[in-house]
Design an enzyme around this catalytic site. Structure first.
Site, PDB file in Angstrom:
ATOM      1  N   PHE A 162     -77.145  21.060 -19.570  1.00  0.00           N
ATOM      2  CA  PHE A 162     -78.586  21.354 -20.265  1.00  0.00           C
ATOM      3  C   PHE A 162     -78.170  21.606 -21.786  1.00  0.00           C
ATOM      4  CE2 PHE A 162     -77.241  25.783 -19.813  1.00  0.00           C
ATOM      5  CZ  PHE A 162     -77.398  26.348 -21.059  1.00  0.00           C
ATOM      6  N   LYS A 186     -76.898  10.764 -15.275  1.00  0.00           N
ATOM      7  CA  LYS A 186     -77.685  11.753 -14.527  1.00  0.00           C
ATOM      8  C   LYS A 186     -77.697  12.900 -15.144  1.00  0.00           C
ATOM      9  CE  LYS A 186     -77.427  15.181 -12.403  1.00  0.00           C
ATOM     10  NZ  LYS A 186     -78.027  16.528 -12.685  1.00  0.00           N
ATOM     11  N   GLU A 189     -81.067  18.462 -14.736  1.00  0.00           N
ATOM     12  CA  GLU A 189     -82.429  18.678 -14.308  1.00  0.00           C
ATOM     13  C   GLU A 189     -83.290  19.668 -15.161  1.00  0.00           C
ATOM     14  OE1 GLU A 189     -79.878  19.775 -12.796  1.00  0.00           O
ATOM     15  OE2 GLU A 189     -79.904  21.327 -11.267  1.00  0.00           O
ATOM     16  N   SER A 239     -70.552  23.250 -15.886  1.00  0.00           N
ATOM     17  CA  SER A 239     -69.601  24.499 -15.392  1.00  0.00           C
ATOM     18  C   SER A 239     -68.295  24.016 -14.548  1.00  0.00           C
ATOM     19  CB  SER A 239     -70.550  25.517 -14.608  1.00  0.00           C
ATOM     20  OG  SER A 239     -70.720  24.811 -13.296  1.00  0.00           O
ATOM     21  N   CYS A 294     -69.762  24.950 -25.111  1.00  0.00           N
ATOM     22  CA  CYS A 294     -68.587  25.303 -24.544  1.00  0.00           C
ATOM     23  C   CYS A 294     -67.599  25.545 -25.642  1.00  0.00           C
ATOM     24  CB  CYS A 294     -68.187  24.004 -23.713  1.00  0.00           C
ATOM     25  SG  CYS A 294     -67.885  22.500 -24.997  1.00  0.00           S
ATOM     26  N   GLU A 389     -67.017  33.333 -18.167  1.00  0.00           N
ATOM     27  CA  GLU A 389     -67.822  32.651 -19.105  1.00  0.00           C
ATOM     28  C   GLU A 389     -69.140  33.136 -18.833  1.00  0.00           C
ATOM     29  OE1 GLU A 389     -69.034  28.509 -18.412  1.00  0.00           O
ATOM     30  OE2 GLU A 389     -68.614  28.170 -20.593  1.00  0.00           O
TER      31      GLU A 389
HETATM   32  P1  NAD Z   1     -74.068  22.972 -14.410  1.00  0.00           P
HETATM   33  O1  NAD Z   1     -72.514  23.059 -14.007  1.00  0.00           O
HETATM   34  O2  NAD Z   1     -74.921  24.067 -13.674  1.00  0.00           O
HETATM   35  O3  NAD Z   1     -74.569  21.604 -14.442  1.00  0.00           O
HETATM   36  C1  NAD Z   1     -74.105  20.538 -14.912  1.00  0.00           C
HETATM   37  C2  NAD Z   1     -74.505  19.086 -14.209  1.00  0.00           C
HETATM   38  O4  NAD Z   1     -74.138  19.150 -13.110  1.00  0.00           O
HETATM   39  C3  NAD Z   1     -76.018  19.014 -14.189  1.00  0.00           C
HETATM   40  O5  NAD Z   1     -76.363  17.633 -14.259  1.00  0.00           O
HETATM   41  C4  NAD Z   1     -76.201  19.544 -12.619  1.00  0.00           C
HETATM   42  O6  NAD Z   1     -77.373  18.907 -11.986  1.00  0.00           O
HETATM   43  C5  NAD Z   1     -74.938  19.081 -11.972  1.00  0.00           C
HETATM   44  N1  NAD Z   1     -74.348  19.896 -11.058  1.00  0.00           N
HETATM   45  C6  NAD Z   1     -74.457  21.311 -10.968  1.00  0.00           C
HETATM   46  N2  NAD Z   1     -73.877  21.728  -9.908  1.00  0.00           N
HETATM   47  C7  NAD Z   1     -73.285  20.758  -9.167  1.00  0.00           C
HETATM   48  C8  NAD Z   1     -72.487  20.418  -8.123  1.00  0.00           C
HETATM   49  N3  NAD Z   1     -72.070  21.455  -7.335  1.00  0.00           N
HETATM   50  N4  NAD Z   1     -72.196  19.176  -7.729  1.00  0.00           N
HETATM   51  C9  NAD Z   1     -72.405  18.250  -8.278  1.00  0.00           C
HETATM   52  N5  NAD Z   1     -73.135  18.268  -9.757  1.00  0.00           N
HETATM   53  C10 NAD Z   1     -73.554  19.480  -9.984  1.00  0.00           C
HETATM   54  O7  NAD Z   1     -73.655  23.458 -16.184  1.00  0.00           O
HETATM   55  P2  NAD Z   1     -75.012  23.746 -17.048  1.00  0.00           P
HETATM   56  O8  NAD Z   1     -75.382  25.002 -16.746  1.00  0.00           O
HETATM   57  O9  NAD Z   1     -75.967  22.741 -17.007  1.00  0.00           O
HETATM   58  O10 NAD Z   1     -74.037  23.668 -18.372  1.00  0.00           O
HETATM   59  C11 NAD Z   1     -73.573  24.959 -18.807  1.00  0.00           C
HETATM   60  C12 NAD Z   1     -72.020  24.708 -18.528  1.00  0.00           C
HETATM   61  O11 NAD Z   1     -71.433  23.638 -18.968  1.00  0.00           O
HETATM   62  C13 NAD Z   1     -71.163  25.786 -19.252  1.00  0.00           C
HETATM   63  O12 NAD Z   1     -70.098  26.255 -18.206  1.00  0.00           O
HETATM   64  C14 NAD Z   1     -70.562  25.227 -20.322  1.00  0.00           C
HETATM   65  O13 NAD Z   1     -69.116  25.817 -20.902  1.00  0.00           O
HETATM   66  C15 NAD Z   1     -70.352  23.708 -19.696  1.00  0.00           C
HETATM   67  N6  NAD Z   1     -70.074  22.865 -20.671  1.00  0.00           N
HETATM   68  C16 NAD Z   1     -68.819  22.310 -20.900  1.00  0.00           C
HETATM   69  C17 NAD Z   1     -68.645  21.378 -22.070  1.00  0.00           C
HETATM   70  C18 NAD Z   1     -67.080  20.864 -22.246  1.00  0.00           C
HETATM   71  O14 NAD Z   1     -67.055  20.043 -23.057  1.00  0.00           O
HETATM   72  N7  NAD Z   1     -66.193  21.567 -21.589  1.00  0.00           N
HETATM   73  C19 NAD Z   1     -69.630  20.991 -22.944  1.00  0.00           C
HETATM   74  C20 NAD Z   1     -71.049  21.365 -22.505  1.00  0.00           C
HETATM   75  C21 NAD Z   1     -71.101  22.414 -21.379  1.00  0.00           C
END
Ligand code: NAD
Length: 498
Positions: A162, A186, A189, A239, A294, A389
Site C-alpha cells: 500500500f 496485483k 487492495e 511484509s 521500508c 517492524e
Molecule cells: P502486505 O504484506 O500486507 O501486502 C502486500 C501485498 O501482498 C498486497 O498486495 C497484499 O494483497 C498481498 N498479500 C498480503 N498477504 C499475503 C499473503 N499471505 N499471500 C499473498 N499475498 C499477500 O504489506 P502492506 O501492509 O501492503 O505493506 C507494508 C509492508 O511492506 C511493510 O512490511 C513494509 O516494510 C513492506 N515494504 C517493503 C518494501 C521493500 O522494498 N522491502 C517496500 C515497500 C514496503
C-alpha cells in the site's frame, strides 16, 4: 459571515472512484459488489474496489500469455518507443498521479510526486537497455563461437504494497515490459486507484492489449497468480510474512521469485556526527511517509554520549506539522497497532521523549488516521520496539557503549534492508559499511535508497530470493540468457576444447 473551510490537504475527485480489472485491454467486472475505500486523510469514501474473480485471473493470464507471444517478437527499440510514450504521459499527468497516490495511501502530495519521479528513473534505466544490453559473443575455440542473448520469459507478475502505489509497480513494470514480457499487476487492495491511472496511461501509450494487466484484490488473487502454470516470474513487495509465503509458493511451482519484505532499519549516531546532517537525516528518515516505508529508520542506535543530538532530534520532530510536513497512517487498524505498541513500551519502563498519540489532526481532517512523530528512549536491545517492524512514525532509541555493540545489534536483527551511520569520521563510516549486514548503507543519509542503475534490495527477512528488484538485478529477474554455440566449418582437431 461564513467561517472559512479548512483547506483540503489533497484534491478530492469530482466523483467517486472505481477500481476495476484490466484484462486483455478492457476494464472489467468484479467477483461481487464493490468494497469501500476510505481516505486515510479524513475517513471519507474515496470510491470502490471491484476485486477480480477466479475467472478473471484465468482470462487475464491466458490473454497475457497470448499477448506475450506477439510482444516478444517486437524489436526492443519499438518496445522502448512505447515505454518512452508512457514516460511522456507520466510527466504530463504527474500531478494527478501524485494526488492519487497521496489520497489513497495517506502520504503528502510532495511524497507522491517523489515516487512518480523514482518510477520514471527506473523507466529511464529500462529504456537504456536497448543501447546497453547488447549481449555478447566470443570465439571460444578455433572456428567455434559462443554467444549469449537475453530473452523474455513470458507472463510476469508484480504483487505490491500500500505504501508506494505508483513507485513499487514502477520498480518492475518498465524493466519487464522493455525486455518483452507481459506483466500483470496485483496492487494492494488498500490502494487500488493509482494502479488504474497507470493502466490507463499504458493503454494510451499504445502497448498492445494484454501486455499489461491489472487484477484487483487481496491475498487470494496473489496466491492464484503465484501458482498459475502460465506465470513464469513473480516480483513481490510487502511484509516479510507474506513475502516468505509468496516466495515459497512461487518457488514450489517452479517460478522465479524475488520477494521483498519488511524492515527495521538502524540509524547509528556517534558523538562526532555533524548536527545538521544528523538531525535532518534522522528526522526525515523516521517521519517521511509517516514512517510507512521500508527504508524508514526506526531504531536510533545511540553510541556513547549523544545527548545534544537526541535533544535536537526530539525538538525538530516535535515541530512537524501534521498534514503539511507529515501524512496520515493508512487505516485505523494500523494506527491502533502503533498506539498499542507505544503503550507497551511505556508500560515496560521506556521513556516517551515525544508522544505522537496526543498530536492533533489537521483542521477539517479529524476523521483521518493521524499520529504524530513519537520517540521512545531506553528501549532494551531485545525489546519489541527495537526488533519488530511497527511501520509508523516511531523512533526507538537504543543505547550502546561503542560501535562494536552497535554493529552486533544490527547484525542480530532479523531484517536487513538499510542502515545509516552518522559520523564525521571516514574510518568509522568505512567500518560500518564493511561490517553491517543490511543491503543498503547510508553515510550521513537517512534514507539510503540507491539511485538507478544501483539496484534496490536488502538481505535476510527483508528479501527472499536472489538479486535485486531494480537495475541489473531486475533485468536478470525478468529475463533469461540463451547461450548459442556455433561452428560452420569442420576442423581437423577433433577435441571440442581445441
Ligand atoms: P502486505 O504484506 O500486507 O501486502 C502486500 C501485498 O501482498 C498486497 O498486495 C497484499 O494483497 C498481498 N498479500 C498480503 N498477504 C499475503 C499473503 N499471505 N499471500 C499473498 N499475498 C499477500 O504489506 P502492506 O501492509 O501492503 O505493506 C507494508 C509492508 O511492506 C511493510 O512490511 C513494509 O516494510 C513492506 N515494504 C517493503 C518494501 C521493500 O522494498 N522491502 C517496500 C515497500 C514496503
Amino acid at each position: 459571515m461564513k467561517t472559512p473551510q479548512p483547506k483540503a490537504l489533497v484534491d478530492w475527485p469530482k466523483q467517486k472512484l472505481s477500481a476495476a480489472n484490466l484484462v486483455d485491454g478492457e476494464w472489467t467486472g468484479s467477483s461481487g459488489p464493490g468494497r469501500a475505500i476510505a481516505s486515510p486523510y479524513n475517513g471519507e469514501l474515496l470510491g470502490e474496489i471491484y476485486c477480480a474473480a477466479p475467472s478473471h485471473v484465468e482470462a487475464c493470464v491466458v490473454a497475457a500469455d497470448r499477448a506475450f507471444q506477439e510482444w516478444r517478437g517486437v524489436p526492443i527499440k519499438e518496445r522502448t518507443a512505447a515505454l518512452l510514450r508512457f514516460r511522456s504521459l507520466l510527466e504530463r499527468d504527474i500531478e494527478g498521479l501524485a494526488q492519487s497516490a497521496a489520497r489513497e495511501s495517506g502520504k503528502l502530495v510532495s511524497e507522491g510526486r517523489a515516487e512518480i519521479l523514482k518510477g520514471i528513473e527506473v523507466l529511464d534505466f529500462a529504456a537504456s537497455l536497448q543501447n546497453s544490453d547488447v549481449g555478447g559473443a566470443i570465439e571460444v575455440s578455433r572456428g567455434v563461437t559462443c554467444e549469449y542473448r537475453r530473452e523474455p520469459i513470458g507472463v510476469t507478475v508484480g504483487i505490491t504494497p500500500f505504501n508506494f502505489p505508483a513507485m513499487v509497480p514502477m520498480w518492475m513494470v518498465p524493466i519487464s515490459l522493455a525486455l518483452g514480457n507481459a506483466f500483470i499487476l496485483k496492487p494492494s487492495e488498500k490502494v487500488p486507484f493509482t494502479a488504474v491511472l497507470l493502466g490507463n496511461l499504458i493503454v494510451e501509450a499504445g502497448f498492445p492489449k494484454g501486455v499489461f494487466s491489472v487484477l484487483q484484490g487481496g491475498r487470494e488473487i496473489a496466491e492464484a497468480l503465484a501458482s498459475h502454470p502460465l506465470v513464469k516470474a513473480v516480483g513481490f513487495v510487502g511484509s516479510s510474512l507474506a513475502a516468505k509465503s509468496v516466495y515459497g509458493a512461487a518457488s514450489a511451482h517452479g517460478k522465479r521469485a524475488l520477494c521483498l519484505g519488511g524492515a527495521k532499519n538502524h540509524l547509528v549516531v556517534v558523538p562526532d556526527a555533524d548536527p545538521t546532517l544528523t538531525v535532518d537525516g534522522v528526522v526525515g528518515s523516521f517521519t517521511g511517509c509517516a514512517g510507512q516505508r521500508c527504508m524508514a529508520g526506526s531504531v536510533l542506535v545511540a553510541v556513547g554520549s549523544v545527548e545534544g543530538l537526541i535533544r535536537d532530534i526530539v525538538g525538530a520532530a516535535g515541530r512537524i506539522e501534521l498534514g503539511r510536513e507529515m501524512g496520515a497512517i493508512i487505516d485505523s487498524a494500523a494506527r491502533d497497532r502503533l498506539v498499542q505498541a507505544i503503550g507497551r513500551a511505556e508500560a515496560g519502563g521506556c521513556e516517551i521523549l515525544l508522544d505522537g498519540r496526543t498530536a492533533r489532526a489537521p483542521a477539517g481532517h479529524e476523521g483521518g488516521q493521524w499520529l504524530g512523530p513519537t520517540i521512545i528512549d531506553n528501549v532494551p536491545v531485545g525489546g519489541e520496539a527495537a526488533c519488530v517492524e511497527l511501520f509508523g512514525p516511531v523512533l526507538s532509541v537504543v543505547r550502546v557503549r561503542d560501535l562494536d555493540e552497535a554493529l552486533t545489534l544490527e547484525r542480530r536483527s532479523a531484517y536487513g534492508n538499510a542502515l545509516s551511520i552518522f559520523t564525521s569520521s571516514g574510518a568509522v563510516a568505512r567500518r560500518v559499511a564493511d561490517c553491517a549486514s543490511a543491503g543498503m548503507i547510508g553515510v550521513n543519509i537517512g534514507v539510503p535508497v540507491p539511485r538507478e542503475p544501483f539496484s534496490f534490495g536488502g538481505t535476510k527477512d527483508s528479501k527472499f530470493g536472489i538479486g535485486d528488484i531494480t537495475g541489473w538485478g531486475g533485468v536478470e529477474l525478468w529475463s533469461a540468457r540463451k547461450k548459442i554455440t556455433t561452428k560452420w566449418a569442420p576442423q581437423r582437431d577433433k577435441n571440442w576444447m581445441s
